[in-house]
Design a protein around this motif. Structure first.
Motif, mmCIF file in Angstrom:
data_model
loop_
_atom_site.group_PDB
_atom_site.id
_atom_site.type_symbol
_atom_site.label_atom_id
_atom_site.label_comp_id
_atom_site.label_asym_id
_atom_site.label_seq_id
_atom_site.Cartn_x
_atom_site.Cartn_y
_atom_site.Cartn_z
ATOM 1 N N CYS A 54 0.768 -1.185 0.141
ATOM 2 C CA CYS A 54 -0.073 -0.063 0.096
ATOM 3 C C CYS A 54 0.847 1.337 -0.132
ATOM 4 C CB CYS A 54 -0.799 0.113 1.115
ATOM 5 S SG CYS A 54 -2.161 -1.213 0.941
ATOM 6 N N GLU A 55 1.996 1.160 0.679
ATOM 7 C CA GLU A 55 2.710 2.547 0.958
ATOM 8 C C GLU A 55 3.473 2.671 -0.244
ATOM 9 O OE1 GLU A 55 3.096 -0.314 3.018
ATOM 10 O OE2 GLU A 55 1.663 0.559 4.539
ATOM 11 N N SER A 56 3.771 1.694 -1.136
ATOM 12 C CA SER A 56 4.547 1.959 -2.329
ATOM 13 C C SER A 56 3.642 2.455 -3.413
ATOM 14 C CB SER A 56 5.432 0.569 -2.886
ATOM 15 O OG SER A 56 4.272 -0.421 -3.115
ATOM 16 N N LEU A 57 2.492 2.213 -3.310
ATOM 17 C CA LEU A 57 1.497 2.727 -4.404
ATOM 18 C C LEU A 57 1.119 4.293 -4.217
ATOM 19 C CD1 LEU A 57 -1.077 -0.341 -4.331
ATOM 20 C CD2 LEU A 57 0.655 0.384 -6.506
ATOM 21 N N ILE A 58 1.460 4.798 -3.007
ATOM 22 C CA ILE A 58 0.971 6.124 -3.045
ATOM 23 C C ILE A 58 1.926 7.004 -3.919
ATOM 24 C CG2 ILE A 58 0.789 8.311 -1.287
ATOM 25 C CD1 ILE A 58 -1.374 5.421 -0.809
ATOM 26 N N GLY A 59 1.168 7.918 -4.539
ATOM 27 C CA GLY A 59 1.844 8.972 -5.527
ATOM 28 C C GLY A 59 2.242 8.296 -6.976
ATOM 29 N N LYS A 60 1.850 6.875 -7.131
ATOM 30 C CA LYS A 60 2.284 6.361 -8.334
ATOM 31 C C LYS A 60 1.246 6.697 -9.438
ATOM 32 C CE LYS A 60 4.063 2.261 -8.431
ATOM 33 N NZ LYS A 60 5.366 2.432 -8.995
ATOM 34 N N GLN A 61 1.839 7.107 -10.659
ATOM 35 C CA GLN A 61 0.733 7.327 -11.639
ATOM 36 C C GLN A 61 0.586 6.272 -12.434
ATOM 37 O OE1 GLN A 61 2.318 11.216 -13.874
ATOM 38 N NE2 GLN A 61 0.206 11.758 -13.274
ATOM 39 N N VAL A 62 -0.744 5.805 -12.511
ATOM 40 C CA VAL A 62 -1.173 4.628 -13.353
ATOM 41 C C VAL A 62 -2.047 4.747 -14.333
ATOM 42 C CG1 VAL A 62 -0.954 3.156 -11.204
ATOM 43 C CG2 VAL A 62 -2.987 4.473 -11.760
ATOM 44 N N VAL A 63 -2.021 4.013 -15.468
ATOM 45 C CA VAL A 63 -2.965 4.087 -16.676
ATOM 46 C C VAL A 63 -4.352 3.489 -16.269
ATOM 47 C CG1 VAL A 63 -3.146 3.427 -19.062
ATOM 48 C CG2 VAL A 63 -1.006 4.114 -18.158
ATOM 49 N N CYS A 64 -5.264 4.285 -16.412
ATOM 50 C CA CYS A 64 -6.609 3.788 -16.189
ATOM 51 C C CYS A 64 -7.800 3.873 -17.191
ATOM 52 C CB CYS A 64 -7.303 4.402 -14.983
ATOM 53 S SG CYS A 64 -6.253 4.786 -13.413
ATOM 54 N N ILE A 65 -8.633 2.779 -17.278
ATOM 55 C CA ILE A 65 -9.766 2.732 -18.439
ATOM 56 C C ILE A 65 -10.912 3.341 -17.340
ATOM 57 C CG2 ILE A 65 -11.182 1.396 -19.753
ATOM 58 C CD1 ILE A 65 -8.313 0.936 -20.300
ATOM 59 N N CYS A 66 -11.513 4.427 -17.851
ATOM 60 C CA CYS A 66 -12.278 5.154 -17.147
ATOM 61 C C CYS A 66 -13.864 4.879 -17.424
ATOM 62 C CB CYS A 66 -12.115 6.641 -17.095
ATOM 63 S SG CYS A 66 -10.599 6.869 -16.272
ATOM 64 N N ASN A 67 -14.178 4.358 -18.575
ATOM 65 C CA ASN A 67 -15.733 4.311 -19.125
ATOM 66 C C ASN A 67 -15.992 3.087 -19.193
ATOM 67 O OD1 ASN A 67 -13.891 3.899 -21.433
ATOM 68 N ND2 ASN A 67 -15.430 4.819 -22.716
ATOM 69 N N LEU A 68 -15.528 2.056 -18.500
ATOM 70 C CA LEU A 68 -16.246 0.827 -18.060
ATOM 71 C C LEU A 68 -17.461 1.167 -17.173
ATOM 72 C CD1 LEU A 68 -13.155 -1.491 -17.874
ATOM 73 C CD2 LEU A 68 -14.651 -1.346 -19.847
ATOM 74 N N LYS A 69 -18.154 0.222 -17.285
ATOM 75 C CA LYS A 69 -19.427 0.123 -16.299
ATOM 76 C C LYS A 69 -18.701 -0.113 -14.744
ATOM 77 C CE LYS A 69 -23.152 -1.229 -19.317
ATOM 78 N NZ LYS A 69 -24.094 -2.441 -19.601
ATOM 79 N N PRO A 70 -19.210 0.497 -13.788
ATOM 80 C CA PRO A 70 -18.674 0.075 -12.488
ATOM 81 C C PRO A 70 -19.057 -1.101 -12.131
ATOM 82 C CG PRO A 70 -19.806 2.513 -12.226
ATOM 83 C CD PRO A 70 -20.062 1.767 -13.724
ATOM 84 N N ARG A 71 -18.139 -1.840 -11.173
ATOM 85 C CA ARG A 71 -18.255 -3.280 -10.807
ATOM 86 C C ARG A 71 -18.302 -3.189 -9.432
ATOM 87 N NH1 ARG A 71 -14.197 -8.003 -12.552
ATOM 88 N NH2 ARG A 71 -15.394 -9.439 -11.878
ATOM 89 N N GLN A 72 -19.267 -3.929 -8.682
ATOM 90 C CA GLN A 72 -19.151 -4.271 -7.404
ATOM 91 C C GLN A 72 -18.345 -5.507 -6.956
ATOM 92 O OE1 GLN A 72 -23.074 -3.934 -5.475
ATOM 93 N NE2 GLN A 72 -22.188 -4.568 -3.318
ATOM 94 N N ILE A 73 -17.466 -5.264 -6.124
ATOM 95 C CA ILE A 73 -16.705 -6.210 -5.415
ATOM 96 C C ILE A 73 -17.015 -6.377 -3.961
ATOM 97 C CG2 ILE A 73 -14.386 -7.201 -5.618
ATOM 98 C CD1 ILE A 73 -13.761 -5.645 -8.129
ATOM 99 N N ALA A 74 -17.580 -7.435 -3.428
ATOM 100 C CA ALA A 74 -17.813 -7.386 -2.157
ATOM 101 C C ALA A 74 -18.755 -6.110 -1.853
ATOM 102 C CB ALA A 74 -16.741 -7.500 -1.223
ATOM 103 N N ASN A 75 -18.217 -5.260 -0.874
ATOM 104 C CA ASN A 75 -19.010 -4.140 -0.547
ATOM 105 C C ASN A 75 -18.163 -2.863 -1.100
ATOM 106 O OD1 ASN A 75 -16.427 -4.343 0.987
ATOM 107 N ND2 ASN A 75 -17.409 -3.188 2.716
ATOM 108 N N PHE A 76 -17.743 -3.091 -2.166
ATOM 109 C CA PHE A 76 -16.755 -1.887 -2.814
ATOM 110 C C PHE A 76 -17.195 -1.771 -4.172
ATOM 111 C CE2 PHE A 76 -12.857 -0.300 -4.558
ATOM 112 C CZ PHE A 76 -12.459 0.822 -3.903
ATOM 113 N N ILE A 77 -17.426 -0.286 -4.642
ATOM 114 C CA ILE A 77 -17.614 -0.200 -6.055
ATOM 115 C C ILE A 77 -16.340 0.209 -6.847
ATOM 116 C CG2 ILE A 77 -18.961 1.302 -7.840
ATOM 117 C CD1 ILE A 77 -20.773 -0.647 -5.983
ATOM 118 N N SER A 78 -15.874 -0.677 -7.752
ATOM 119 C CA SER A 78 -14.679 -0.079 -8.510
ATOM 120 C C SER A 78 -15.291 0.409 -9.863
ATOM 121 C CB SER A 78 -13.882 -1.538 -8.932
ATOM 122 O OG SER A 78 -12.834 -1.235 -9.468
#
Length: 111
Positions: free
Chosen positions: A57-81
């Motif tokens: 978790c610590e190593s990820l803070i501040g990292k720039q990542v490539v994201c796909i932004c227009n897929l339908k949201p997906r529920q994983i357990a109690n979290f919406i991705s």
């Protein structure tokens, strides 16, 4: 491999964002993190990512990542991705994040 034309490719909204928070996602079936990503004009978006093999978790803070932004949201357990963080499998099947080699303004679209 199936081919697509440029019109199909342009439908995919691919943007750069910066991870501002990462938490272990204990309710996920497979080891995962909950990521909170600053996508500039799109705001802060959430993503569930199975990237625990190579990243803390610590190593990820501040990292720039490539994201796909227009897929339908997906529920994983109690979290919406809301966005898909992209990466490649290495020879051990571990996910290596897709990223840029120089800083780019958050929310910038891939051309």
């Amino acid at each position: 491999m199936q081919t697509i034309d440029i019109i199909d490719f342009q439908k995919v909204d691919i943007r750069i964002g910066t991870i501002i928070e990462a938490k272990e996602f204990s309710r996920a079936i497979k080891p995962s993190y909950q990521l909170f990503i600053d996508l500039g004009p799109l705001g802060i978006k959430k993503s569930s990512a199975q990237i625990t093999d190579l990243y803390s978790c610590e190593s990820l803070i501040g990292k720039q990542v490539v994201c796909i932004c227009n897929l339908k949201p997906r529920q994983i357990a109690n979290f919406i991705s809301e966005v898909l963080v992209t990466g490649f499998s290495n020879e051990n099947g571990e996910i290596v994040l897709a990223a840029v080699d120089q800083p780019v303004e958050n929310g910038t679209k891939l051309h």
